[in-house]
Design an enzyme around this catalytic site. Structure first.
Site, mmCIF file in Angstrom:
data_model
loop_
_atom_site.group_PDB
_atom_site.id
_atom_site.type_symbol
_atom_site.label_atom_id
_atom_site.label_comp_id
_atom_site.label_asym_id
_atom_site.label_seq_id
_atom_site.Cartn_x
_atom_site.Cartn_y
_atom_site.Cartn_z
ATOM 1 N N HIS A 1 17.849 39.239 79.583
ATOM 2 C CA HIS A 1 16.923 40.321 79.947
ATOM 3 C C HIS A 1 15.861 39.817 80.907
ATOM 4 C CE1 HIS A 1 18.753 42.891 76.853
ATOM 5 N NE2 HIS A 1 18.997 41.717 76.296
ATOM 6 N N LYS B 1 0.331 10.048 91.983
ATOM 7 C CA LYS B 1 -0.424 9.230 91.007
ATOM 8 C C LYS B 1 -1.509 8.444 91.733
ATOM 9 C CE LYS B 1 3.087 8.033 87.577
ATOM 10 N NZ LYS B 1 3.827 6.923 86.993
ATOM 11 N N GLU C 1 14.390 14.386 87.584
ATOM 12 C CA GLU C 1 13.711 13.138 87.950
ATOM 13 C C GLU C 1 14.722 12.031 88.264
ATOM 14 O OE1 GLU C 1 9.445 11.178 86.715
ATOM 15 O OE2 GLU C 1 10.721 11.903 85.098
HETATM 16 O O1 PA5 Z 1 11.242 9.342 82.866
HETATM 17 C C1 PA5 Z 1 10.218 8.775 83.185
HETATM 18 O O2 PA5 Z 1 10.174 7.561 83.457
HETATM 19 C C2 PA5 Z 1 8.918 9.526 83.242
HETATM 20 O O3 PA5 Z 1 9.086 10.889 83.108
HETATM 21 C C3 PA5 Z 1 8.005 9.025 82.147
HETATM 22 O O4 PA5 Z 1 8.573 9.302 80.893
HETATM 23 C C4 PA5 Z 1 6.618 9.661 82.229
HETATM 24 O O5 PA5 Z 1 6.105 9.507 83.509
HETATM 25 C C5 PA5 Z 1 5.697 9.004 81.224
HETATM 26 O O6 PA5 Z 1 5.690 7.626 81.464
HETATM 27 P P1 PA5 Z 1 5.256 6.600 80.370
HETATM 28 O O7 PA5 Z 1 6.207 6.688 79.240
HETATM 29 O O8 PA5 Z 1 5.310 5.270 81.050
HETATM 30 O O9 PA5 Z 1 3.865 6.969 79.962
#
Ligand code: PA5
Length: 468
Positions: A323, A437, A296
């Site tokens: 494996h 989203k 990410e």
């Molecule tokens: O790293 C990130 O920003 C995302 O993976 C968030 O952790 C995830 O989308 C969850 O978001 P939030 O903590 O705002 O609910």
């Protein structure tokens, strides 16, 4: 030294087509710039994850809350902690539980858990899992830790609504409030508003710490402390690693060196898939945490509309995946690096009995230890990959304990920040998840999703000729 990196098998020689000394020298200069850029961002106050190990006030607030929660007694005594969260708000707590509590923690009886609660992490909205957990929880003896930095993530809010209604129904509004703690941004978002309006306990994720960099905030520290992890040692390990990575020279910045090796392997040698393979069941969920952090943070456009950059992270577990995936690593496309994680001291190692001495397939095992077998298999796999010209490196932890876990989290976070600069992307945002989203909001009828609804309606519809 808490964590050591051996990158011999990334280089040429010994690896044909590995990173050359000239490339390594050149990337040193590039790294010094990346390091300076990260330091500038840190000085501007944007990179809060650096300073979390020193945030004694936040740690104290968390431990005070833990003390209050654990002082519940009688029919209210705490038996189960349930984290509601997703992505960076769930993967850290899972990795901490797996690494720092005995195996199968939630299946142990109260005596074996020394009176500490079980820890469940609901990191999805699959109704089967949530219903199954709710069916066996004693709500009165549970604590629900709702974690969301933004305070509005659809999955986490949906989980919260389901749980809140159950709690309200079973214990009344006041009883429900007492069994909730909200971990979220200090000011913004729906969770913060709910905490304020209803006086529900809340802990802060500092505004300058994003989801996947938040494991050392109450996101990870609260669940870990609730199940008895020494979170002081966790933070001390993170501080130690951060301080060890102060240098802008690759020869003395272990996180920088790992980031630069991965960057060169990807961009100069076509090693686009980067595997993290611990040889320790305790670290298996660290690999999942790394996958989210690396993916990410680094999978991005440099400029709007370009082809996109970023390595593809993959988790594996030794020896189990010898494996499964190792055949692919050995003979499949030469597009991977493998980072092994070895552990020097293993608690409770088990000697393999000398039985069946007359059967060669068993006799050679007798007298060795299981931990030794695991380490030998790791070294053998690294050697075999090297022999086939497949680059790999090894991180070695002295042991799996809170200090080394803290160091490993910080190591990977620093490496990600440096890699972001080397790739020329912002490692701290995630614009690519936004459109999906918005489409979700549109289909669920969220009031502010009209534009997404129109865009969704323009997409090609399923073609009956192409549905089998
Ligand atoms: O790293 C990130 O920003 C995302 O993976 C968030 O952790 C995830 O989308 C969850 O978001 P939030 O903590 O705002 O609910």
């Amino acid at each position: 030294m808490s964590i050591r990196l051996d990158y011999t098998n990334m280089m040429s020689p010994p690896i044909d087509g590995g990173i050359t000394d000239a490339e390594w020298r050149d990337v040193g200069a590039r790294f010094a710039e990346a390091h300076a850029e990260v330091e500038r961002e840190r000085a501007s106050g944007a990179l809060g994850f650096f300073d979390l190990p020193d945030d004694n006030a936040l740690h104290r607030q968390t431990l005070d809350f833990v003390q209050r929660a654990r002082s519940r007694s009688g029919a209210d005594a705490l038996s189960d902690v349930v984290v509601l969260g997703i992505g960076g708000s769930a993967l850290g707590p899972i990795a901490l539980r797996t690494a720092l509590r005995p195996p199968q923690w939630n299946l142990l009886d109260d005596a074996a858990r020394e009176g500490q609660p079980r820890l469940h992490v609901l990191d999805n909205v699959d109704p089967a899992n949530i219903s199954a957990l709710l069916a066996r929880l004693d709500l009165r003896r549970s604590l629900f830790v709702v974690i969301s930095k933004s305070g509005g993530t659809a999955e986490t809010m949906a989980q919260y609504l389901v749980i809140r209604a159950r709690l309200n129904g079973a214990l009344g509004d006041a009883g429900a409030r007492e069994r909730l703690v909200l971990v979220t941004d200090p000011q913004k978002g729906a969770l913060r508003a709910i905490a304020r309006a209803e006086g529900i306990a809340a802990l802060e994720i500092p505004a300058n710490v994003g989801g996947r960099f938040s494991v050392l905030t109450p996101v990870g520290v609260l669940p870990a402390a609730l199940i008895g992890v020494d979170t002081g040692a966790l933070l001390a390990g993170a501080a130690d690693m951060r301080d060890r990575c102060a240098s802008n020279e690759l020869s003395s910045n272990v996180a920088g060196a790992w980031a630069a090796l991965q960057y060169l392997a990807d961009t100069k040698h076509g090693r686009h898939v980067q595997v993290l393979m611990p040889y320790s069941d305790a670290l298996r969920d660290m690999a999942a945490w790394y996958v989210q952090l690396w993916a990410e943070s680094l999978g991005k456009h440099r400029t709007a509309g370009d082809a996109g950059v970023g390595p593809t992270p993959l988790g594996a577990l030794g020896a189990t995946d010898q494996h499964s995936q190792v055949q692919l690593f050995m003979e499949g496309p030469g597009d991977k690096t493998v980072t092994f994680i070895g552990v020097t001291d293993r608690e409770g190692d088990v000697e393999i009995p000398r039985l069946h001495a007359d059967i060669p397939e068993l006799a050679y095992l007798g007298g060795h230890r299981l931990g030794e077998l695991l380490d030998i298999e790791r070294r053998a796999t690294a050697g075999a990959l090297a022999r086939r010209g497949r680059p790999n490196m090894t991180l070695t932890l002295d042991r799996v304990d809170p200090f080394h876990l803290g160091a490993l989290f910080m190591f990977l976070e620093l490496a990600t920040a440096y890699a972001g600069r080397l790739y020329g992307v912002n490692a701290f945002d995630q614009p690519g998840v936004e459109l999906g989203k918005q489409f979700t909001y549109a289909m669920l009828g969220r009031a502010d999703a009209d534009a997404a609804r129109r865009e969704w309606d323009l997409l090609p519809k399923p073609d009956p000729k192409r549905i089998l």
